[in-house]
Write an enzyme that holds these catalytic residues in place. Sequence first.
Site, mmCIF file in Angstrom:
data_model
loop_
_atom_site.group_PDB
_atom_site.id
_atom_site.type_symbol
_atom_site.label_atom_id
_atom_site.label_comp_id
_atom_site.label_asym_id
_atom_site.label_seq_id
_atom_site.Cartn_x
_atom_site.Cartn_y
_atom_site.Cartn_z
ATOM 1 N N ARG A 88 35.597 4.675 -52.659
ATOM 2 C CA ARG A 88 35.390 5.623 -51.481
ATOM 3 C C ARG A 88 36.714 6.017 -50.918
ATOM 4 O O ARG A 88 37.569 5.213 -50.624
ATOM 5 C CB ARG A 88 34.599 4.795 -50.449
ATOM 6 N N HIS A 119 35.209 14.033 -56.737
ATOM 7 C CA HIS A 119 34.044 12.937 -56.360
ATOM 8 C C HIS A 119 33.128 13.173 -57.715
ATOM 9 O O HIS A 119 31.732 13.214 -57.528
ATOM 10 C CB HIS A 119 33.205 12.983 -55.253
HETATM 11 P P1 NDP Z 1 29.171 -3.817 -56.609
HETATM 12 O O1 NDP Z 1 28.364 -3.798 -55.353
HETATM 13 O O2 NDP Z 1 28.480 -4.176 -58.072
HETATM 14 O O3 NDP Z 1 30.726 -4.386 -56.630
HETATM 15 C C1 NDP Z 1 31.405 -4.274 -55.310
HETATM 16 C C2 NDP Z 1 32.563 -5.209 -55.565
HETATM 17 O O4 NDP Z 1 33.729 -5.083 -54.526
HETATM 18 C C3 NDP Z 1 32.237 -6.528 -55.785
HETATM 19 O O5 NDP Z 1 33.018 -7.270 -56.797
HETATM 20 C C4 NDP Z 1 32.597 -7.098 -54.438
HETATM 21 O O6 NDP Z 1 33.031 -8.417 -54.378
HETATM 22 C C5 NDP Z 1 33.693 -6.245 -53.922
HETATM 23 N N1 NDP Z 1 33.931 -6.169 -52.401
HETATM 24 C C6 NDP Z 1 33.217 -5.928 -51.762
HETATM 25 N N2 NDP Z 1 34.015 -5.956 -50.387
HETATM 26 C C7 NDP Z 1 34.852 -6.638 -50.732
HETATM 27 C C8 NDP Z 1 36.088 -7.221 -49.758
HETATM 28 N N3 NDP Z 1 35.762 -6.836 -48.424
HETATM 29 N N4 NDP Z 1 37.122 -7.885 -50.280
HETATM 30 C C9 NDP Z 1 37.018 -8.051 -51.600
HETATM 31 N N5 NDP Z 1 35.969 -7.542 -52.571
HETATM 32 C C10 NDP Z 1 35.035 -6.825 -51.885
HETATM 33 O O7 NDP Z 1 29.474 -1.942 -56.799
HETATM 34 P P2 NDP Z 1 29.737 -1.108 -57.942
HETATM 35 O O8 NDP Z 1 30.762 -1.814 -58.751
HETATM 36 O O9 NDP Z 1 28.381 -0.680 -58.504
HETATM 37 O O10 NDP Z 1 30.293 0.148 -57.190
HETATM 38 C C11 NDP Z 1 31.639 -0.018 -56.535
HETATM 39 C C12 NDP Z 1 31.651 1.425 -55.816
HETATM 40 O O11 NDP Z 1 31.964 2.521 -56.203
HETATM 41 C C13 NDP Z 1 30.377 1.900 -55.041
HETATM 42 O O12 NDP Z 1 30.249 1.203 -53.668
HETATM 43 C C14 NDP Z 1 30.554 3.160 -54.570
HETATM 44 O O13 NDP Z 1 31.538 3.589 -53.392
HETATM 45 C C15 NDP Z 1 31.728 3.746 -55.758
HETATM 46 N N6 NDP Z 1 31.025 4.804 -56.823
HETATM 47 C C16 NDP Z 1 31.890 5.840 -56.735
HETATM 48 C C17 NDP Z 1 31.286 6.774 -57.765
HETATM 49 C C18 NDP Z 1 32.157 8.055 -57.974
HETATM 50 O O14 NDP Z 1 31.949 8.880 -58.628
HETATM 51 N N7 NDP Z 1 33.558 8.131 -57.516
HETATM 52 C C19 NDP Z 1 30.039 6.549 -58.463
HETATM 53 C C20 NDP Z 1 29.512 5.343 -58.241
HETATM 54 C C21 NDP Z 1 30.045 4.418 -57.412
HETATM 55 P P3 NDP Z 1 31.863 -9.662 -54.948
HETATM 56 O O15 NDP Z 1 31.812 -9.481 -56.436
HETATM 57 O O16 NDP Z 1 32.599 -10.788 -54.124
HETATM 58 O O17 NDP Z 1 30.758 -9.343 -54.023
HETATM 59 C C1 OXD Z 2 28.052 6.789 -56.116
HETATM 60 C C2 OXD Z 2 28.824 7.998 -55.885
HETATM 61 O O1 OXD Z 2 28.000 6.020 -55.049
HETATM 62 O O2 OXD Z 2 28.301 9.146 -56.537
HETATM 63 O O3 OXD Z 2 26.990 6.829 -56.857
HETATM 64 O O4 OXD Z 2 29.616 7.974 -55.484
#
Ligand code: NDP
Ligand code: OXD
Length: 319
Positions: free
Chosen positions: A234, A282
């Site tokens: 993000r 995005h």
């Molecule tokens: P998940 O919830 O599966 O994974 C999130 C990861 O971030 C986990 O490993 C979590 O740790 C870690 N995390 C969260 N907060 C912290 C913190 N404060 N410190 C350290 N680690 C942290 O999410 P996804 O992998 O499915 O997706 C990740 C992000 O990708 C989404 O939230 C979205 O914002 C973005 N996204 C962007 C897209 C795009 O087109 N650009 C498309 C889809 C998603 P832990 O494993 O310990 O919980």
């Molecule tokens: C998502 C994105 O969160 O498109 O799936 O950013």
Amino acid sequence: MSNSSPVVLAMKFDGERKNSAFPDGLGARRVIDLNTDTDILEIINGARYAVLWKPKAELFKRLPDLEVIFSAGAGVDHLLQSPGLPDLPIVRFVDHTLTTRMSEWICLQCLMHLRQQRVYDGLQRKHSWQELPQPEASEITVGIMGMGVLGQDAARKLRMLGFRVNGWSRSGKQIDGIGCFDQSGLNAFLSKTDFLVGLLPLTPETKGIFNRTVFAKLKRNSELASPVFINAGRGGSQKEDDIVACLRDGTLGGVSLDVFESEPLAADSPLWDFEQAILTPHAAATSDVFALGKHVGEQISRYERGEKLQYLVDRNSGY
Ligand code: NDP
Ligand code: OXD
């Protein structure tokens, strides 16, 4: 209540594709699309499910019978920041179509920087035949911040390409072939990282985390002059003024950004004009509309059979 509740949609996506593909994925269930069904009454009684992307503030008042909220994407910051959000379960979108797309984008960006494709593009424009140093992927360490569904898949695929890969996340992980760091290991993780990849959700803890202090701690003795920052999590997690300044003074040698503090990126942002910046709108991993419909249908079926919903958001941690 019967299981004939319609599914209310209020989300992005190209209209034509959504109208055909989303209901197909969902089976027989009726869809009320608030973007196109303009004759829908203000209050929609009997609607237990809604699929949302950046919902308008007043929407929740129109859905008094809502029981489950579905995010149209993997990220849920757009919902958690939404005024009037009721205290209901939120299911986020997890599907291999999205995961695969994201890993493609991450691998592509790592290879673009490894092979210095932007420099070659510039040389090509000048008709200049010049070979650049060519380190192997195995000489480069990619450090992924965010080792959830997307981070772990990207990590495995980068390993297959030969990169060394480390991951950092809130809770430590154990993944074959990947160096795993928990929150307390951030500095050690950064000092080993040539290419920093952001796949974090946007939460109060991750806001602005990608800043000069972090970039200055990245490894800078690899064959490629300076470290690279790649972000598809993000935009709110990055400080764009710092990115611009770090590209100017060489703290960063290149960036690939799919997400921005404010979207769309302003036409006068200096980021557009760096040769070593690769920008996409995005679009790293857009949700597949058919797959989203199918996922929503499957989760509703589970819920109506009395089974636990999957991919539930933890409101306390914010993702
Ligand atoms: P998940 O919830 O599966 O994974 C999130 C990861 O971030 C986990 O490993 C979590 O740790 C870690 N995390 C969260 N907060 C912290 C913190 N404060 N410190 C350290 N680690 C942290 O999410 P996804 O992998 O499915 O997706 C990740 C992000 O990708 C989404 O939230 C979205 O914002 C973005 N996204 C962007 C897209 C795009 O087109 N650009 C498309 C889809 C998603 P832990 O494993 O310990 O919980
Ligand atoms: C998502 C994105 O969160 O498109 O799936 O950013």
